[in-house]
Design a protein around this motif. Structure first.
Motif, PDB file in Angstrom:
ATOM      1  N   GLY A  18      -0.327   2.763  -6.646  1.00 58.60           N
ATOM      2  CA  GLY A  18      -0.811   1.465  -7.085  1.00 58.60           C
ATOM      3  C   GLY A  18      -2.014   1.003  -6.304  1.00 58.60           C
ATOM      4  N   LYS A  19      -2.740   0.066  -6.887  1.00 56.69           N
ATOM      5  CA  LYS A  19      -3.897  -0.543  -6.237  1.00 56.69           C
ATOM      6  C   LYS A  19      -4.174  -1.873  -6.910  1.00 56.69           C
ATOM      7  CE  LYS A  19      -7.265   1.892  -9.162  1.00 56.69           C
ATOM      8  NZ  LYS A  19      -8.441   2.778  -9.174  1.00 56.69           N
ATOM      9  N   VAL A  20      -5.110  -2.625  -6.344  1.00 52.21           N
ATOM     10  CA  VAL A  20      -5.507  -3.900  -6.939  1.00 52.21           C
ATOM     11  C   VAL A  20      -6.794  -3.701  -7.717  1.00 52.21           C
ATOM     12  CG1 VAL A  20      -6.256  -6.267  -6.487  1.00 52.21           C
ATOM     13  CG2 VAL A  20      -4.392  -5.277  -5.150  1.00 52.21           C
ATOM     14  N   ARG A  24      -5.330  -7.952  -9.944  1.00 55.45           N
ATOM     15  CA  ARG A  24      -3.940  -7.670 -10.283  1.00 55.45           C
ATOM     16  C   ARG A  24      -3.584  -6.236  -9.913  1.00 55.45           C
ATOM     17  NH1 ARG A  24      -3.399  -5.002 -15.268  1.00 55.45           N
ATOM     18  NH2 ARG A  24      -1.272  -5.799 -15.473  1.00 55.45           N
ATOM     19  N   ILE A  25      -2.293  -6.018  -9.680  1.00 52.15           N
ATOM     20  CA  ILE A  25      -1.835  -4.681  -9.307  1.00 52.15           C
ATOM     21  C   ILE A  25      -1.705  -3.802 -10.540  1.00 52.15           C
ATOM     22  CG2 ILE A  25       0.158  -3.384  -8.429  1.00 52.15           C
ATOM     23  CD1 ILE A  25       0.622  -5.582  -6.416  1.00 52.15           C
ATOM     24  N   TYR A  27      -0.760   0.334 -11.659  1.00 46.95           N
ATOM     25  CA  TYR A  27      -0.023   1.458 -11.076  1.00 46.95           C
ATOM     26  C   TYR A  27       0.104   2.605 -12.075  1.00 46.95           C
ATOM     27  CZ  TYR A  27       3.665  -1.249 -13.447  1.00 46.95           C
ATOM     28  OH  TYR A  27       4.399  -1.964 -14.356  1.00 46.95           O
ATOM     29  N   ILE A 430       6.437  -2.814  -7.612  1.00 52.37           N
ATOM     30  CA  ILE A 430       5.360  -3.778  -7.365  1.00 52.37           C
ATOM     31  C   ILE A 430       5.552  -4.453  -6.016  1.00 52.37           C
ATOM     32  CG2 ILE A 430       4.403  -5.992  -8.131  1.00 52.37           C
ATOM     33  CD1 ILE A 430       4.775  -4.999 -10.999  1.00 52.37           C
ATOM     34  N   ILE A 433       4.479  -1.964  -3.361  1.00 51.16           N
ATOM     35  CA  ILE A 433       3.014  -1.856  -3.305  1.00 51.16           C
ATOM     36  C   ILE A 433       2.408  -3.080  -2.623  1.00 51.16           C
ATOM     37  CG2 ILE A 433       0.915  -1.846  -4.733  1.00 51.16           C
ATOM     38  CD1 ILE A 433       2.539  -0.113  -6.757  1.00 51.16           C
ATOM     39  N   LYS A 434       2.896  -4.268  -2.970  1.00 52.94           N
ATOM     40  CA  LYS A 434       2.395  -5.507  -2.349  1.00 52.94           C
ATOM     41  C   LYS A 434       2.557  -5.469  -0.839  1.00 52.94           C
ATOM     42  CE  LYS A 434       2.718  -9.219  -5.786  1.00 52.94           C
ATOM     43  NZ  LYS A 434       3.377 -10.517  -6.092  1.00 52.94           N
ATOM     44  N   LEU A 437      -0.032  -3.103   0.740  1.00 54.19           N
ATOM     45  CA  LEU A 437      -1.400  -3.632   0.718  1.00 54.19           C
ATOM     46  C   LEU A 437      -1.576  -4.741   1.746  1.00 54.19           C
ATOM     47  CD1 LEU A 437      -2.024  -3.681  -3.150  1.00 54.19           C
ATOM     48  CD2 LEU A 437      -2.973  -2.083  -1.464  1.00 54.19           C
TER      49      LEU A 437
END
Length: 442
Positions: A18-20, A24-25, A27, A430, A433-434, A437
């Motif tokens: 995942g990334k921004v 927004r994320i 994935y 999610i 991932i958050k 990050l």
């Protein structure tokens, strides 16, 4: 910046990068695999070496697909663990929480400390799968060896980096954490006859554990890789996908269904005792008041039986059949018979027969009985949590795969009278991932 969430469920696992993008994320799933228990001799195990191989496979696949993964974070189901020796070697495959040693351990623990005292001290119900019960029966602890205890995500982190530690949300699933000090409950550990040296320091969620070791990097073909100890209990991780409110009701769906409310501290009163509610850590230092339910496990076991009989069906088809059923029967999903694997269809009709209800005849009947029973129990638990907190909520967030189950959502809405807010299907991922990050931005 791209990160990998390695999400281990009690029946399967997956790796998602995942990334921004544009605030927004986003994935992409790079790897999915089965996670099935292995019966060996008299015990039921998790195949940790295979799971570790799947992690390496996922990182290699991500590299081949062109992703530049900066970090990895592991989340999983709660309670289970591995023991490592002074050389850092895994002493045994982790034993599955459904192994019968768990209940034997619970009975042994209750000869040392009574159930009411245990709950008041730990904030948690005495249920068989809690880690403390497993430790009471762990044969390796009788060897006198210098061993270290690590829950599943922390065990992964150690094997990748060589760094030991216990992330808060996962540590709380042991029933050995003191919510006042946010540290191990050393008095209870002593009462249980456990060696305090087993336990590593508890640290807040969302912390960079360290860099992957050179031999690990060489094997996967990476130059560098950070390991982030995310909010590693999958339920607590899923709640990180909800960012609008501090305190709220939620239903996290999966093999287990967890009905709860996110709170700032442990809740302990007579209602918590009467309704069998428990406190589990969220993202440090949050504490969730909740009720664990057998959840989609009953439907998963039923689906496996139909497949063995030569009738493979996916979940949308099962729900479609249930919507055509008119059966109005319910099971008590907390009945112990539904906790163990095997003969689930027989167990359902046995219960209905014992309670003088209409028996299920078709696939649709069975599925409707399961879905309606889940929704009814979920709604009862929502009421219990509100009463324990002395407050009420007009809506409830639904997270996880159950978001796709329109029948279940409608039934929860009917039984509870609350507005249903659909959360993220991939809520746990999610949240994972958050956390990564945030950690990398510091």
């Amino acid at each position: 910046m791209e990160v990998m969430a390695f999400d281990l469920g009690a029946s399967n696992g997956r790796a998602i990068v995942g990334k921004v993008e544009e605030g927004r994320i986003t994935y992409h799933e790079v790897h999915r695999f089965a996670n099935e228990p292995v019966k060996l001799g008299n015990q039921l195990y998790w195949d940790f070496p295979r799971l570790f191989h799947e992690l390496k496979t996922a990182l290699i696949k991500a590299r081949h697909q062109g992703f530049k993964v900066a970090s990895v974070g592991i989340d999983s189901w709660g309670v289970d663990y591995g023991l490592i020796d002074s050389d850092g070697d895994l002493m045994n495959n982790p034993v599955h929480y459904r192994d019968d040693r768990s209940e034997r351990g619970r009975q042994k623990l209750l000869t040392i400390i009574d159930e009411v005292t245990l709950k008041k001290e730990t904030g948690m119900d005495s249920v068989s799968y809690n880690t403390v019960n497993q430790l009471m029966m762990d044969k390796l602890l009788k060897t006198g060896s210098d061993l270290g205890f690590l829950n599943i995500p922390d065990l992964f982190n150690f094997m990748i980096t060589g760094q030991r530690g216990s992330e808060f949300s996962m540590a709380t699933t042991t029933q050995l954490v003191d919510y006042e000090t946010l540290d191990w409950n050393w008095n209870l550990i002593e009462t249980c006859g456990l060696d305090p040296k087993l336990f590593n320091p508890i640290y807040p969620s969302g912390r960079i554990v360290g860099q992957a070791k050179e031999d690990f990097l060489k094997e996967i073909g990476y130059e560098t890789l950070d390991v982030v100890s995310v909010t590693s209990h999958d339920t607590a991780s899923a709640l990180q996908s909800i960012s609008d409110e501090d305190n709220y009701l939620f239903v996290a769906t999966g093999t287990w269904i967890i009905v709860g409310s996110s709170q700032d501290k442990m809740t302990m009163n007579q209602k918590v005792m009467d309704y069998g509610l428990s406190n589990e850590g969220g993202r440090y230092p949050k504490v969730n008041l909740l009720k664990n339910h057998v959840g989609m496990w009953i439907l998963q076991e039923s689906k496996r039986e139909w497949e063995k009989q030569g009738y493979p069906m996916d979940y949308p088809e099962l729900i479609e059949r249930a919507e055509r059923s008119e059966i109005d029967s319910f099971i008590d999903i907390e009945d112990p018979r539904f906790f163990s694997p095997g003969d689930m269809l027989l167990k359902i009709n046995d219960y209905l027969d014992e309670t003088n209800q209409t028996l299920a005849e078709s696939v649709g009947d069975y599925v409707r009985v399961i879905e309606a029973s889940l929704a009814k129990q979920i709604s009862q638990s929502l009421v219990a949590i509100e009463e324990a907190l002395g407050t009420s909520y007009d809506k409830v967030y639904i997270l996880g795969g159950g978001v796709r189950d329109k029948m279940l959502l409608n039934l929860i809405g009917q039984f509870s009278g609350k507005q249903i807010i659909k959360g993220e299907i991939e809520a746990t991922t999610i949240g994972n991932i958050k956390d990564q990050l945030k950690a990398l931005e510091k």
